[in-house]
Scaffold this active site. Structure first.
Site, mmCIF file in Angstrom:
data_model
loop_
_atom_site.group_PDB
_atom_site.id
_atom_site.type_symbol
_atom_site.label_atom_id
_atom_site.label_comp_id
_atom_site.label_asym_id
_atom_site.label_seq_id
_atom_site.Cartn_x
_atom_site.Cartn_y
_atom_site.Cartn_z
ATOM 1 N N ILE A 1 0.859 -1.173 0.000
ATOM 2 C CA ILE A 1 0.000 0.000 0.000
ATOM 3 C C ILE A 1 0.897 1.226 0.000
ATOM 4 C CG2 ILE A 1 -2.008 -1.084 1.089
ATOM 5 C CD1 ILE A 1 -1.146 -0.059 3.752
ATOM 6 N N ASP A 2 0.331 2.370 -0.344
ATOM 7 C CA ASP A 2 1.122 3.589 -0.488
ATOM 8 C C ASP A 2 1.744 4.037 0.831
ATOM 9 O OD1 ASP A 2 0.421 3.681 -3.157
ATOM 10 O OD2 ASP A 2 -1.273 5.030 -2.815
ATOM 11 N N LYS A 3 2.764 4.866 0.695
ATOM 12 C CA LYS A 3 3.488 5.396 1.856
ATOM 13 C C LYS A 3 2.546 6.045 2.863
ATOM 14 C CE LYS A 3 6.900 8.947 3.093
ATOM 15 N NZ LYS A 3 7.840 9.962 2.577
#
Length: 349
Positions: free
Chosen positions: A157-159
């Site tokens: 998943i994104d930062k």
């Protein structure tokens, strides 16, 4: 002639494996599967192929086989391998991990905000994967990326997205989980705060996703066709605040930035999503008092308001259904409370 079909290169997706499917030619003579795969795939050693077969990363007609299995005409061979490989060596580091569940086969983690999942350009250390590697090596000092590619990371998943991730602790478990992601049988629900008043109580967004034609660091939605990868997001409204809406999104596919791209595509960019323009007022007035309120909301939740809330899958060893839920993080709770109070105040005036 060999027919290669159903090639799914998941290069720009949350899933970190690629899948290649082959149909054996009708005139194929009996041949050991490890030798056959070596002859038909480039840059792979016989030893690597044998390890992949033992770890169930290579199947025939949907079933695992031994290295000495001999391929037959019309056999369906599926090969799972790493896609978009991490170029940097993963160095184990004692990064704190929020472990929700762990056994001998899998580990479920709750990722905090501002943490990159795996090493890459500009983020060579301090990532979630550095911490996972360190944690697993404390349990098994003989473990390495040869025996467990990417230390069991099968999706990301994104930062700035918080929430649940599952990773494998064995190669067999990694193959099992990767197949579930490919078959879209993993259940994933996200909670997002988006700009605007979402008109429908629920809906489905179907649009291909590919890199933006001008700005290569972000993605864009395209009509169903040759551009990009097929993507489906189901959404439902949880709560409305006139200027923003709290929604739940269920992923049917797992493309990079899928929720962020799809919600913007229907006119509801995620709140404070810097890369997609959600870090400015997209709904409401430009008057000073309202602008100050929105700026305060940005300060309370200084990131894209997106949380991976639930995760469900089949356990790779027990075959039992596993389901996990992560409560909303404090920054999203606070910004939702601010919007709720703001709307109630306006209503009571």
């Amino acid at each position: 002639m060999l027919e290669e079909r159903d090639i799914q290169i998941e290069e720009n997706t949350e899933e970190l494996y690629e899948r290649k499917s082959f149909t054996i030619d009708k005139g194929q003579e009996p041949l050991r599967i490890d030798k056959w795969v070596q002859e038909h795939m480039t840059n792979v050693t016989r030893n690597k192929i044998q390890q992949a077969i033992e770890a169930c990363f290579i199947t025939v007609n949907g079933k695992s086989v031994k290295n000495n299995y001999k391929v037959r005409p019309l056999d369906e061979i599926v090969v799972l391998s790493l896609s978009n490989p991490i170029s940097e060596e993963v160095k184990p580091e004692p990064v704190p991990l929020d472990i929700v569940y762990e056994d001998d086969a899998i580990m479920v983690l709750n990722k905090p905000k501002n943490m990159v999942v795996h090493p890459g350009v500009g983020n060579y250390s301090g990532t979630l994967l550095n911490g996972i590697a360190y944690h697993l090596l404390q349990q098994n000092p003989n473990l390495d990326e040869e025996t467990l590619p990417r230390y069991g990371l099968v999706h990301r998943i994104d930062k700035n997205t918080t929430g649940l991730l599952v990773c494998a602790k064995t190669a067999e478990a990694a193959a099992h989980l990767a197949k579930q992601f490919f078959n879209h049988t993993v259940s994933r629900k996200y909670v997002a705060l988006v700009w605007g008043n979402v008109e429908e109580e629920e809906g489905t967004i179907v649009a291909h996703i590919a890199r933006h034609q001008r700005f290569r660091k972000i993605f864009d939605a395209y009509p169903e066709g040759e551009t990009g990868k097929h993507a489906i997001t189901h959404y439902s409204v949880l709560e409305r605040f006139n200027y923003v809406t709290l929604v739940e999104c269920r992923l049917e596919t797992g493309r990079t930035h899928q929720i962020r791209v799809h919600m913007k595509h229907i006119g509801h960019t995620l709140f404070n999503d810097l890369e997609y323009g959600g870090d400015r007022i997209l709904k409401g007035t430009i008057y000073t008092r309202y602008k100050q309120f929105v700026d305060n909301c940005f300060a309370v939740c200084p990131r894209c308001a997106l949380h991976a809330k639930t995760l469900g899958f089949i356990h790779p060893v027990t075959n039992k259904e596993m389901f996990f839920e992560s409560p909303l993080p404090s920054d999203i709770i606070r910004v939702v409370d601010k919007w709720r109070d703001y709307i109630q105040t306006k209503t009571n005036v």
